[in-house]
Design an enzyme around this catalytic site. Sequence first.
Site, short mmCIF file in Angstrom:
data_model
loop_
_atom_site.label_atom_id
_atom_site.label_comp_id
_atom_site.label_asym_id
_atom_site.label_seq_id
_atom_site.Cartn_x
_atom_site.Cartn_y
_atom_site.Cartn_z
CG ASP A 157 -1.90 -1.12 1.26
OD1 ASP A 157 -2.22 -1.65 0.19
OD2 ASP A 157 -2.32 -1.49 2.37
CE LYS A 192 2.98 -2.21 -4.52
NZ LYS A 192 2.57 -1.96 -3.14
CG ASN A 236 -2.88 -10.60 -2.61
OD1 ASN A 236 -2.83 -10.46 -3.83
ND2 ASN A 236 -1.88 -11.09 -1.90
N GLY A 244 -4.54 -4.14 -4.19
CA GLY A 244 -5.53 -3.10 -4.47
C GLY A 244 -4.77 -1.85 -4.88
CG HIS A 245 -2.08 -1.83 -7.41
ND1 HIS A 245 -1.38 -2.61 -8.29
CD2 HIS A 245 -1.59 -2.12 -6.18
CE1 HIS A 245 -0.50 -3.34 -7.61
NE2 HIS A 245 -0.62 -3.06 -6.33
CD GLN A 289 0.47 -8.53 -2.58
OE1 GLN A 289 1.17 -9.17 -3.35
NE2 GLN A 289 -0.78 -8.25 -2.84
CB VAL A 329 2.61 16.66 -3.24
CG1 VAL A 329 4.03 16.68 -2.73
CG2 VAL A 329 2.56 17.12 -4.71
P1 IMP Z 1 -2.72 -12.50 1.89
O1 IMP Z 1 -1.79 -11.99 0.84
O2 IMP Z 1 -4.16 -12.24 1.61
O3 IMP Z 1 -2.45 -13.95 2.23
O4 IMP Z 1 -2.42 -11.69 3.24
C1 IMP Z 1 -1.19 -11.81 3.95
C2 IMP Z 1 -0.78 -10.48 4.56
O5 IMP Z 1 -0.42 -9.58 3.51
C3 IMP Z 1 -1.87 -9.79 5.37
O6 IMP Z 1 -1.26 -9.07 6.43
C4 IMP Z 1 -2.47 -8.82 4.37
O7 IMP Z 1 -3.08 -7.72 5.01
C5 IMP Z 1 -1.22 -8.40 3.61
N1 IMP Z 1 -1.51 -7.95 2.24
C6 IMP Z 1 -1.82 -8.74 1.18
N2 IMP Z 1 -2.00 -7.99 0.07
C7 IMP Z 1 -1.77 -6.72 0.44
C8 IMP Z 1 -1.78 -5.48 -0.27
O8 IMP Z 1 -2.01 -5.41 -1.49
N3 IMP Z 1 -1.48 -4.40 0.47
C9 IMP Z 1 -1.17 -4.44 1.78
N4 IMP Z 1 -1.16 -5.57 2.49
C10 IMP Z 1 -1.46 -6.70 1.83
#
Ligand code: IMP
Length: 446
Positions: A13, A16, A38, A40-41, A223, A419
């Site tokens: 987060d 990126k 997983n 989210g961009h 991630q 900014v």
């Molecule tokens: P998973 O990838 O869903 O298995 O989650 C594993 C860990 O990575 C957890 O702490 C999630 O909150 C974190 N996580 C997974 N994807 C993201 C992302 O895109 N941004 C921030 N944290 C993430």
Amino acid sequence: MANVIVVGAQFGDEGKAKVTDLLSQNADVVVRYQGGANAGHTVVVDSGTYKFHLIPSGILYKGKLCVLGPGMVIDPQAFLKELGGLMERGLDDSGLKVSATAHVTMPYHLILDAAEEDARGPQKIGTTKRGIGPTYADKCSRTGIRVEDLLDTEVLKQKLEYIVPRKNVLLERLYNLPPLNAGEIHEQYIEYGRKMSKYVCDTSAIIFNSVRERKNILFEGAQGTLLDLDHGSYPYVTSSSPTAGGACIGAGIGPTIIDRVIGVSKAFMTRVGEGPFPTEQGGEIGDQLRQIGKPWAEVGVTTGRPRRCGWFDAVLGRYAVRINGLDCMAVTKLDVLDEFDEVRVCVAYRDIKTGERHNELPSIAGSIFSRMEPVYETFAGWNKPTTECRSFKDLPVAAQRYLNFIEEQVGVPVAIVSVGQKRDNTIIIEDPIHGPKRVLTKSTKF
Ligand code: IMP
């Protein structure tokens, strides 16, 4: 020609998407190489706000090749929903390519991710429940379903007839959940395969040919470094390799084609999910950093969970430089600090057990990392809006000092500063791609 990897230098987060969107303008091919739904961009452009989970944000530019690489795990339902939404908004899918060898997130992965999280109780990881861990686990166990399998009714049938009864044992006996029907899954996933088939190909070959044609390739990490399966805060990590090394494996290219690695960090730090976070701030400072109610509030794009917030951690910044071989950094969300009377940067850790000071992370091993408490340097805030600044010298002097300090602490230049949410709320300090390349010397800080 330049082939560039953009990675998250913190806990994910980092913003990126804004940086990859900026760099995508000059890229011919944009590649996602790991992770799945997983991610989210968020990208804000004149025509509105776009939230991407699986599809590279490069799709916003007509004519770019957008690749979902073999290192990804793809939930076909989520993919088709996301794609449908983008096409309804008039985006063009002609450059979209999906690797035939990427693994597929199946219904049992989604159910097991949630069931395993619940069963962990206080040891939960805080996953996004998008089935990521179970999909990668099956890939490693060699019982995964790949995208190519969705295109072959007989192969998929055989695989599901083996896998589903085994998953049902887990579902029924371990988690007390209803069993799944292999036939129904087969029917549904063959239909997904049919809808996806026009995008499916050998994406590694496409990337290699693009390299030979001297095109510009952008590898878009999801991630972040501290969520990397090998180099992150295990077990509070995701199940893929978001770090720069992961780009080669996940895209199916060799390291010799990479020209640059850019790390993205927020000007402070956030984390969603469980796990150590030395500079985390509760109370008023945490709330102020979270900016709830504002369009850029610190809330997870995929899960809607509020993010944990804290000060910039230069020890982890140096770690990210080391693990990824960063050439430079992009610092995002500087404007969130605009209203603070003072700002802090963690420059070292103190071991709460031994009292010892560490300028470097002594180990990412959980037992050691969770004992680290931050040692801060405090700076006067700038108390002025920065959103309209378009060059480094437009920034308040205190903000310039803050960025210079971060740069000095992590040991690589800050090339880009964001900014605000919009494309043009950006300061380019030096060309992130063609600027001077970082040279490792004995005095290089890590
Ligand atoms: P998973 O990838 O869903 O298995 O989650 C594993 C860990 O990575 C957890 O702490 C999630 O909150 C974190 N996580 C997974 N994807 C993201 C992302 O895109 N941004 C921030 N944290 C993430």
